[in-house]
Design a protein around this motif. Sequence first.
Motif, short mmCIF file in Angstrom:
data_model
loop_
_atom_site.label_atom_id
_atom_site.label_comp_id
_atom_site.label_asym_id
_atom_site.label_seq_id
_atom_site.Cartn_x
_atom_site.Cartn_y
_atom_site.Cartn_z
N ILE A 164 31.16 -58.81 57.36
CA ILE A 164 30.55 -58.34 57.44
C ILE A 164 28.82 -58.65 56.99
O ILE A 164 28.02 -58.22 57.27
CB ILE A 164 30.64 -57.20 56.34
N ILE A 165 29.03 -59.75 56.02
CA ILE A 165 27.52 -60.66 55.37
C ILE A 165 26.96 -61.09 56.97
O ILE A 165 26.15 -61.35 57.77
CB ILE A 165 27.79 -61.69 55.31
N ALA A 166 27.99 -62.01 58.05
CA ALA A 166 28.03 -62.64 59.27
C ALA A 166 26.68 -61.69 59.99
O ALA A 166 26.22 -61.73 61.23
CB ALA A 166 29.28 -62.79 59.87
N ALA A 167 27.78 -60.38 59.98
CA ALA A 167 27.28 -58.98 61.16
C ALA A 167 26.15 -58.39 60.77
O ALA A 167 24.59 -58.22 61.89
CB ALA A 167 27.94 -58.19 61.16
N GLU A 168 26.15 -58.61 59.29
CA GLU A 168 23.74 -58.12 58.50
C GLU A 168 23.14 -59.58 59.39
O GLU A 168 21.95 -59.13 59.36
CB GLU A 168 24.39 -58.31 57.31
N ILE A 169 23.43 -60.72 59.47
CA ILE A 169 22.96 -61.48 59.21
C ILE A 169 22.34 -61.75 60.99
O ILE A 169 21.06 -61.36 61.53
CB ILE A 169 23.21 -62.72 58.95
N ARG A 170 23.47 -61.03 61.80
CA ARG A 170 22.63 -60.77 63.19
C ARG A 170 21.96 -59.72 63.59
O ARG A 170 21.01 -59.92 64.61
CB ARG A 170 24.06 -60.14 63.96
N LEU A 171 22.19 -58.60 62.49
CA LEU A 171 21.69 -57.52 62.71
C LEU A 171 19.68 -57.13 61.89
O LEU A 171 19.52 -56.94 62.61
CB LEU A 171 22.23 -56.43 62.23
N ALA A 172 19.92 -58.01 60.55
CA ALA A 172 18.67 -57.65 60.32
C ALA A 172 17.76 -59.79 59.74
O ALA A 172 16.94 -58.96 59.08
CB ALA A 172 19.28 -57.58 58.58
N GLY A 173 18.96 -60.50 60.15
CA GLY A 173 17.40 -61.26 60.59
C GLY A 173 18.53 -62.04 58.86
O GLY A 173 19.59 -62.11 58.74
N GLU A 174 18.45 -63.82 58.62
CA GLU A 174 18.35 -65.09 58.07
C GLU A 174 18.38 -64.69 56.81
O GLU A 174 18.33 -65.39 55.44
CB GLU A 174 17.61 -66.56 58.22
N GLN A 175 17.41 -63.81 55.90
CA GLN A 175 17.81 -62.92 54.79
C GLN A 175 18.75 -62.75 54.14
O GLN A 175 18.49 -62.92 52.97
CB GLN A 175 16.23 -62.11 54.90
N GLU A 176 19.15 -62.43 55.11
CA GLU A 176 20.71 -62.29 54.77
C GLU A 176 21.98 -62.93 54.01
O GLU A 176 22.79 -62.59 54.27
CB GLU A 176 21.68 -60.65 55.58
N ARG A 177 21.31 -64.26 54.49
CA ARG A 177 22.39 -65.49 54.45
C ARG A 177 22.70 -65.63 52.34
O ARG A 177 23.45 -66.28 51.79
CB ARG A 177 21.73 -67.21 55.17
N GLU A 178 21.82 -65.82 51.76
CA GLU A 178 22.14 -65.73 50.66
C GLU A 178 22.93 -65.07 49.97
O GLU A 178 23.26 -65.73 48.52
CB GLU A 178 20.65 -64.84 49.67
N GLU A 179 23.85 -63.85 50.70
CA GLU A 179 24.44 -63.20 49.96
C GLU A 179 26.00 -64.15 50.14
O GLU A 179 26.53 -64.11 49.61
CB GLU A 179 24.62 -61.48 50.95
N LEU A 180 25.32 -64.75 51.67
CA LEU A 180 26.85 -65.88 51.37
C LEU A 180 27.07 -66.41 50.67
O LEU A 180 28.14 -67.27 49.99
CB LEU A 180 26.88 -66.60 52.83
N VAL A 181 26.24 -67.41 49.74
CA VAL A 181 25.72 -68.11 49.32
C VAL A 181 26.93 -67.94 47.91
O VAL A 181 27.18 -68.14 47.10
CB VAL A 181 24.03 -68.66 48.70
N VAL A 182 26.26 -66.55 47.56
CA VAL A 182 26.94 -65.39 46.20
C VAL A 182 28.19 -65.64 46.71
O VAL A 182 29.02 -65.79 45.66
CB VAL A 182 25.86 -63.65 45.92
N MET A 183 28.47 -65.35 47.48
CA MET A 183 30.12 -64.81 47.94
C MET A 183 30.62 -66.43 47.83
O MET A 183 32.16 -66.71 47.17
CB MET A 183 30.09 -64.46 49.11
N ASP A 184 30.08 -67.86 48.52
CA ASP A 184 30.65 -68.93 48.34
C ASP A 184 31.12 -68.97 45.89
O ASP A 184 32.32 -69.47 46.06
CB ASP A 184 29.76 -70.02 48.31
N GLU A 185 29.48 -68.66 45.22
CA GLU A 185 30.02 -69.03 44.20
C GLU A 185 31.12 -68.23 43.43
O GLU A 185 31.93 -68.73 42.80
CB GLU A 185 28.31 -68.56 43.64
N ILE A 186 31.05 -66.98 44.31
CA ILE A 186 32.74 -66.31 43.78
C ILE A 186 33.54 -66.57 43.97
O ILE A 186 34.83 -66.42 43.47
CB ILE A 186 32.12 -64.27 43.97
N ALA A 187 33.45 -66.39 44.98
CA ALA A 187 34.76 -67.56 45.97
C ALA A 187 35.53 -68.65 44.80
O ALA A 187 36.92 -69.08 44.21
CB ALA A 187 35.36 -68.35 47.41
N ASN A 188 34.72 -69.48 44.37
CA ASN A 188 34.57 -70.78 44.47
C ASN A 188 35.33 -70.36 41.92
O ASN A 188 36.09 -70.64 41.45
CB ASN A 188 33.33 -71.21 44.12
N LYS A 189 34.32 -69.56 41.86
CA LYS A 189 34.67 -69.14 40.64
C LYS A 189 36.39 -68.00 40.75
O LYS A 189 36.76 -69.08 39.82
CB LYS A 189 33.97 -67.43 39.77
#
Length: 519
Positions: A95-120
């Motif tokens: 979903i975040i990848a689709a948002e990046i394609r649609l809204a731009g690179e500013q949505e890439r921060e959500e991937l960082v947050v999701m990586d933190e959640i996955a690591n946690k």
Amino acid sequence: MKIVGVVASYTLILLTMAFGGALLAYWNVERTTRLTERMNLAHRSYSTHLRLSAHSYQLFKQFGDAIVIGDQDGGVGEREMISRVFDDINEIRLIIAAEIRLAGEQEREELVVMDEIANKINVLIYEFEDLIRTGRSLDPVTRWLRFSDLLDEKIDQEFRSLMEDAIREESEEADAARRELEKGAQRIRLIAMVFALIASALTLAVTFYYRARVAAPLRRLMQGVEHMRAGEFNRPIVVTGRDEVGHISHLINQLAADVGKHRQALERQNAMLESAVAERTEELERLLEEAHRAEVNRRRLLAEVSHELKTPLTIIHGESDVALRGRRTSEAEYREALCRTREAAAHTSALIDDLLFIARQEGGELNIQHERVDLVAFLKDALSLSPRQVSLDTALSRAIIHGDRLRLRQSVLALLHNASMHGGVHVAVSLQVRQGGYRISVEDDGSGLADSDKELVFERFFRGANAAYQHTEGSGLGLPIVRAIARAHGGEAGLHDRHGGGLVVYIDLPWSVFDEASA
């Protein structure tokens, strides 16, 4: 302003509005579609985050049950829940990848947050599994303390904070997308209202213009036409303005005035009809007179031909009688009689040939032989045949035409013969360039011709006063033949007085396409 101009302007404005409205509608549809898709992605991400949170806490509960009461199913439930948790994480990443394609690179921060959640989650799963493995060798108090520490610090504080922040951010993003979509809908409604107001104003303006500048003048125009139909041409149509209706009214008023003028002209024509009939009668009388004169000329021609043929025929008849009457006529006398007879016959034949040549030229049946002729060389050769010494005066080195060499030589020799017989001592020949061709001129310093003779000298059998009184030879066909030859070549023959006395007779010969190309 012209009605056509107003209609064209209105049409152009409507087309511009339609095109602009279509572009705005297309832009709004694209923007609305993008915002709707973004809002849907935000809602999906929000729902998936909630599901991830629920699956994560359900996983932690199963791990807690396994630690407190023991693993009853051998870890099957935990593995199944771990699979669901990571399925949720992968779906959120998509979903975040689709948002990046649609809204731009500013949505890439959500991937960082999701990586933190996955690591946690991975760390918590590892610690839960480690506690389950080592929990059997620990005393209950220690195991419970580690489990409580895991629940309080790792899950309630760290993991809960990460998930709540992520869920809150997704909820805010979904709300922002919904508000942007609502703003777009309001913008579309505003644009539609503006376009509707503009279209209504234009419609009212065109309606007012039509009634004031078209409908009312047309009614007056129709009333005026009805009056003219009834014959009242003295009542002009009063329509002001410089548009098409005013122009038509002006034209109809002019037409009515012209009809009145035509009526007066018709009356004048009726009055002039008798005069025209009289003039036509006079013209017919003139034509009858010309026909009578032509008949007189025909009879005179027959008489002149008969007279011209009578002399050589009389000579032939007399010489034949002399030769046949004598019984002891010598051979020399026979030869002399035959020679005079042949000369008379030759003169008769030449006279008949000249008459036939002129008649064929006048009837358009004359055929001449066309060949390339250099008039400069041709005139030099023709002048060498003259019994008198005559020079050629020309500035040309060559003058090429297409013509009948023999007929042209005949005409030049005829002019030289005329100048020698009827002119003075001086005879000169010149060749000049004229507009569209060349002019051959033969001049003499004789007594010239009377003005009355100049009009008749090119007629058959006419002989001027100087020729009639001073010379007995000549048939009066020389100059007519010269003119016939010139006209057969598309040219003309004429004469005029020579400066200082005498006469100039000329032949004009035109260029041809070949001549212009070779000039």
